[in-house]
Structures are given as structure tokens and as C-alpha cells.
Design an enzyme around this catalytic site. Sequence first.
Site, PDB file in Angstrom:
ATOM      1  CE  LYS A  55      -4.514  -0.071   2.183  1.00  0.00           C
ATOM      2  NZ  LYS A  55      -5.222  -0.024   3.474  1.00  0.00           N
TER       3      LYS A  55
HETATM    4  O1  G3P Z   1      -7.857   0.438   5.346  1.00  0.00           O
HETATM    5  C1  G3P Z   1      -8.265   1.650   4.798  1.00  0.00           C
HETATM    6  C2  G3P Z   1      -9.682   2.066   5.111  1.00  0.00           C
HETATM    7  O2  G3P Z   1     -10.580   1.030   4.880  1.00  0.00           O
HETATM    8  C3  G3P Z   1      -9.832   2.755   6.433  1.00  0.00           C
HETATM    9  O3  G3P Z   1     -11.170   2.901   6.842  1.00  0.00           O
HETATM   10  O4  G3P Z   1     -12.826   3.309   8.614  1.00  0.00           O
HETATM   11  O5  G3P Z   1     -10.464   4.114   8.935  1.00  0.00           O
HETATM   12  O6  G3P Z   1     -11.978   5.228   7.296  1.00  0.00           O
HETATM   13  P1  G3P Z   1     -11.627   3.945   7.981  1.00  0.00           P
END
Ligand code: G3P
Length: 215
Positions: free
Chosen positions: A83
Site C-alpha cells: 500500500k
Molecule cells: O484500510 C483503509 C480504510 O478502509 C480505512 O477505513 O474506517 O479508517 O476510514 P476507515
Amino acid sequence: MKFFIDTANVEEIKSAVAMGVLDGVTTNPSLAAKETAPYRELLTEICKIVPGPVSAEVLATEYDGMIKEATDLAGIADNIVVKIPTILEGLRAIKSLSGEGIKTNATLVFSPSQALLVAKAGATFVSPFIGRLDDISQNGMELINQIVTIYSNYLFDTEVLVASVRHPIHVVEAAMIGADVITMPYAVISKLIKHPQTDIGLAKFLEDYKKAGKS
Ligand code: G3P
């Protein structure tokens, strides 16, 4: 549509694998920080549990550091996807890594122009963060629509990986648009199967059968 789980927690990953519908895993530094084991150790274990793509994020924010970390992470297992943050240095890194055959996931994508650039650079996956757009009163799902249209217009191979998912409606809407992959927290994956009428209906079937004196 491929289902990934968005967690670095091994127990959650094992439970999701047991559901029989898991295709991969995404992690990030915030998720890794919640666990006690070191990130590299976690990734090694996760890659043994899940044969599909496992996203591991670099911490460096400049090109050389990203390449060094990405090369190290890619050495953990064949199914590691690195990533990379969608910034200028990251775009360069994605281009170089894809040339070397290292799979990449362009993360922290919030606009269609960012998605267009990372596809041109050869990213394996693009991760638009829809929940974080919804959080600031922008329509996250509209971004998925735009990216899917752009990629289909130019036949880009980059897979659209819907991220920052908050609830099952996100999953259904992303599937209707035709996104390639969705990554969800364990709580969301678990909710997909649930419907109160299913539980009520099942209880009634069993009760009727018992009442009739059958065993
Ligand atoms: O892993 C990246 C993403 O899915 C993060 O999600 O819930 O932290 O906005 P969130």
C-alpha cells in the site's frame, strides 16, 4: 465481487475465513497499531492464513524510503500487496514498483483524478475511502461510480477496491456499480448475513414442527 477484510487482527481474519467468502486482507498503520505483535510478524502470519492478496502499508513518505520498505514487505510472501499513499512521491513509487512486478495498492484516494493517475502508473488496486468522504458530507459512492466509469472507458487493469466501508448498504451499492473489490471491517462482514425476518421465520418453522409432536 471480491471480499477483503480490513483488519490486522488475526482472530477476526480467522473468523472471516471460516465464513468461506473471504478473498483477501487489507491493513494500515492505524489497524496495525491496535495489535500487540510487530507489523512484520502479523503480516507473516496473515499471509499464511489467507492465500489471497494481503495489503501492507509503507510508512515512508519519500520515494527512496517507499521503495526500500516496499521491497522488504514484498519479500514477506508472494501474496503481499504494498500500500502506497497517493501523493506525488507515491505515484513515482507505484510506477517503479509495478515495473519490478511488485503489486501495489494506491491508498488514501479521495478524487477521480487521483484514481486516474495511479491507474496510469500501473497500480494493481486503487483504494477510494468512501466512508471518510461521507463523514464530511460528500458522496463517497459517487466517487466509486466515477472511477469505475473512467477505468472502463480506458480499459485500465487497476482493480477498484472500495475502502473505508461503514455498513452493508455501502457493500450493496458498490456491488451494483460493479466495483471489483470491497474491504470491510469484521463488524460489517458479519452484518451482511443478518435479517430479522430470517431469524423470526426460522424460529417459527422449528416451533411449528415441535408443536406438531415431531422430533
Ligand atoms: O484500510 C483503509 C480504510 O478502509 C480505512 O477505513 O474506517 O479508517 O476510514 P476507515
